[in-house]
Design an enzyme around this catalytic site. Sequence first.
Site, PDB file in Angstrom:
ATOM      1  N   HIS A 123     -54.410-108.681  10.793  1.00  0.00           N
ATOM      2  CA  HIS A 123     -55.118-107.776  11.715  1.00  0.00           C
ATOM      3  C   HIS A 123     -55.740-108.507  12.901  1.00  0.00           C
ATOM      4  O   HIS A 123     -56.250-107.873  13.821  1.00  0.00           O
ATOM      5  CB  HIS A 123     -56.233-107.026  10.981  1.00  0.00           C
ATOM      6  N   ASP A 160     -47.521-105.433   3.761  1.00  0.00           N
ATOM      7  CA  ASP A 160     -48.889-105.004   3.439  1.00  0.00           C
ATOM      8  C   ASP A 160     -49.015-103.493   3.650  1.00  0.00           C
ATOM      9  O   ASP A 160     -48.336-102.927   4.506  1.00  0.00           O
ATOM     10  CB  ASP A 160     -49.862-105.759   4.352  1.00  0.00           C
ATOM     11  N   HIS A 162     -51.249-101.951   5.045  1.00  0.00           N
ATOM     12  CA  HIS A 162     -51.801-101.697   6.377  1.00  0.00           C
ATOM     13  C   HIS A 162     -50.882-102.279   7.455  1.00  0.00           C
ATOM     14  O   HIS A 162     -50.254-103.319   7.244  1.00  0.00           O
ATOM     15  CB  HIS A 162     -53.185-102.332   6.505  1.00  0.00           C
ATOM     16  N   ASP A 243     -51.368-104.726  -1.366  1.00  0.00           N
ATOM     17  CA  ASP A 243     -52.236-103.557  -1.495  1.00  0.00           C
ATOM     18  C   ASP A 243     -51.465-102.237  -1.452  1.00  0.00           C
ATOM     19  O   ASP A 243     -52.067-101.162  -1.483  1.00  0.00           O
ATOM     20  CB  ASP A 243     -53.368-103.575  -0.454  1.00  0.00           C
TER      21      ASP A 243
HETATM   22 ZN   LIG Z   1     -53.822-104.594   3.742  1.00  0.00          ZN
END
Ligand SMILES: [Zn+2]
Length: 308
Positions: A123, A160, A162, A243
């Site tokens: 991120h 991931d 995200h 995740d």
């Molecule tokens: Zn994540």
Amino acid sequence: MKTLILSHDDCLLHDNGAKIAESPSRVKAVLSATRDIPGTEHLPAPLASEEQILQVHEQDYWSSLVENEPEEGRVSLDWDTFMSRGSLDATRRGSGAACFAVDQIFEGKAKNAFCATRPPGHHSYQNVAMGFCLSNHVAVAARHAQQAHGLERIAILDFDVHHGNGTQEIFEQSPEVLFISSHQFPLYPGTGTRDETGAGNIVNIPLDPGIDGTEFRKAWSDIGFARLFSFDPELILISAGFDGHQRDPLGQLMLTADDYGWFTREIRNFADECCDGRVVSVLEGGYDLEGLAESARAHVIGLTDANQ
Ligand SMILES: [Zn+2]
């Protein structure tokens, strides 16, 4: 040829506080689950040099982190991104592990590698810390591979749950790097739609909440792998966030450790054909310790020769 597993006790120093799921016990769980896998060798992760970090991150950004690292307690960079004493050494171990892994592979000392480090990195923008991330490890490794080994085509795969928004921002004008991300959508950070294509080198695969491994595998087979194969990379980097596991508290995908094992075997087999097996994988998310441990184990087994 062996699979390296890189980590360092400094990765335990970074302390987000008890309310944040990104904790030192994540690295402990991964190391304990991957300790006895045949064909692996555990080595300490070196610190990334400032020069390596600055190939991705802006000097002003990095200097502000150095100036703000507290002697005690925590400072907040955004609502879920913190620094404690030792945070910068922790993130420098993550970026350093990924660069060291690239060097070891190009020197013929290892086949591939997994970096069991934290905090995660995907991120983090060139000049913004967010989503638990301070330095973007796969991005630093990609720039290092270009600078130190003269690579012209590097693929970064991000599974991931995200979206890897930081990695996308760093490379969206860099067609020599192909970035493919599958992620739950909608979900934090809110980016990662199909129409975000950068310089034609960004491939986003948004996944509906609740999908299971069958749909995950189909999405990667139909979209992700097709793009990867035609790109013909010289090195594959993986942002390995676990995740998307069905037990994870931060996402709503229904993946299992078997799905991560499948993905890894597919990539490993392709890497054998296209780039001498060169794969460097870096731990990103994964916040249920049991789901994280079994998924990381399946991933590392998938990287090893013993699995073939
Ligand atoms: Zn994540």
